[in-house]
Design an enzyme around this catalytic site. Structure first.
Site, PDB file in Angstrom:
ATOM      1  N   LYS A  95      80.502  28.519 -71.815  1.00 49.53           N
ATOM      2  CA  LYS A  95      80.872  27.513 -70.825  1.00 49.53           C
ATOM      3  C   LYS A  95      81.299  26.252 -71.573  1.00 49.53           C
ATOM      4  O   LYS A  95      80.505  25.607 -72.250  1.00 49.53           O
ATOM      5  CB  LYS A  95      79.715  27.201 -69.886  1.00 49.53           C
ATOM      6  CG  LYS A  95      80.046  26.094 -68.888  1.00 49.53           C
ATOM      7  CD  LYS A  95      78.915  25.900 -67.892  1.00 49.53           C
ATOM      8  CE  LYS A  95      79.271  24.763 -66.955  1.00 49.53           C
ATOM      9  NZ  LYS A  95      78.687  23.481 -67.324  1.00 49.53           N
ATOM     10  N   GLY A 100      77.230  18.452 -58.876  1.00 49.40           N
ATOM     11  CA  GLY A 100      77.278  17.663 -57.654  1.00 49.40           C
ATOM     12  C   GLY A 100      76.496  18.210 -56.489  1.00 49.40           C
ATOM     13  O   GLY A 100      76.285  17.517 -55.497  1.00 49.40           O
ATOM     14  N   ASN A 103      71.890  22.926 -61.657  1.00 49.70           N
ATOM     15  CA  ASN A 103      70.680  22.734 -62.448  1.00 49.70           C
ATOM     16  C   ASN A 103      69.813  21.639 -61.824  1.00 49.70           C
ATOM     17  O   ASN A 103      68.723  21.889 -61.336  1.00 49.70           O
ATOM     18  CB  ASN A 103      71.035  22.407 -63.889  1.00 49.70           C
ATOM     19  CG  ASN A 103      69.828  22.332 -64.815  1.00 49.70           C
ATOM     20  OD1 ASN A 103      69.962  22.046 -65.989  1.00 49.70           O
ATOM     21  ND2 ASN A 103      68.622  22.588 -64.327  1.00 49.70           N
TER      22      ASN A 103
END
Length: 264
Positions: A106, A194, A215
């Site tokens: 990622k 978000g 997370n």
């Protein structure tokens, strides 16, 4: 894996997953809470900040892989904390070494510490380099449809636009840009950053996102394990609602019962 999930899989870089909820491993109070929350979320892909979480770099510290085994989970190393393409590429190379040649990564290259918005120029540069080095790149980016398509075209296996700034909990702020990205994509679109609560995750999935990564929304909750369970259900419900097809929005009422044959 329930029957619905088995008939509607998520496919990333040729690998099939039944869960559409990806979770992070930071900010939990300890590794046991990380494990319990991950299990409650039903995640199959867990992302790890290589510069912050020990997966073997330090033999004297607790190792995340002892509680989240690569035999059970797809470990998705990320480049959180990188502000240049060079740092991000170097971090990915380290992750590949630590994970025995693992190619899936990622990518995130941040622009500044206040907003944690992606630096799109550095992100593009790093993505091109990593793809050239045979990494399978899932890339964190802004909600710019043009940029999202460009990242897909250079070879990223998933594009991960933000819903709102990292850790903000603001939810989806620009659904129209997300819709544009989704409609033009040939790779999975995964909302990254978000999300604040279950309804935010459901909205992202109802729009047609392929998955959601979070997370802080879980780790920062009063009860992280319970929130992880809520997020799992929200992602599943949002996906089913998207596939079912919502009714059109109308300005005026529409009776749900027939008006023909009324008594009296």
């Amino acid at each position: 894996m329930n029957n619905f999930a088995s008939n509607d899989p998520l496919v990333i870089a040729g690998i099939v997953y039944s869960s559409r909820l990806l979770t992070g491993t930071g900010k939990f109070k300890d590794l046991d809470e990380t494990r319990l929350a991950t299990e409650a979320a039903g995640s199959q892909i867990v992302t790890v900040a290589i510069r912050r979480v020990n997966i073997g770099q330090d033999p004297h510290q607790p190792n995340l892989l002892n509680v989240l085994s690569p035999d059970r989970y797809t470990i998705l190393p990320n480049t959180a904390g990188c502000y240049t393409a060079e740092d991000a590429v170097r971090t990915c190379r380290l992750a590949r070494e630590l994970l025995d040649g693992h190619r899936l990564t990622k990518l995130e290259v941040l622009g500044d510490k206040k907003t944690l918005y992606p630096d799109v120029v550095q992100t593009l540069k790093a993505a091109e380099q990593l793809v050239a080095e045979d990494f399978q790149v899932m890339v964190y980016t802004s909600d710019d449809p043009i940029l999202a398509k460009r990242l897909e075209e250079i070879g990223c296996v998933a594009v991960m636009p933000l819903a709102a700034p990292i850790g903000s909990g603001l939810g989806v702020q620009n659904r129209y840009n997300l819709l544009e990205i989704i409609e033009n994509a040939q790779v999975p679109i995964i909302v990254d950053a978000g999300v604040g609560t279950a309804s935010d995750a459901a909205i992202a999935m109802e729009l047609g996102c392929d998955a959601v990564l979070m997370n802080t929304a879980i780790a920062g909750a009063r009860d992280p394990v319970l929130m992880a369970s809520a997020m799992r259900k929200a992602v599943e419900a949002g996906r089913e609602a998207f596939l079912a097809g919502r009714i059109p929005r109308k300005r005026y009422a529409a009776a749900s019962s027939p008006v023909e044959g009324l008594v009296g």
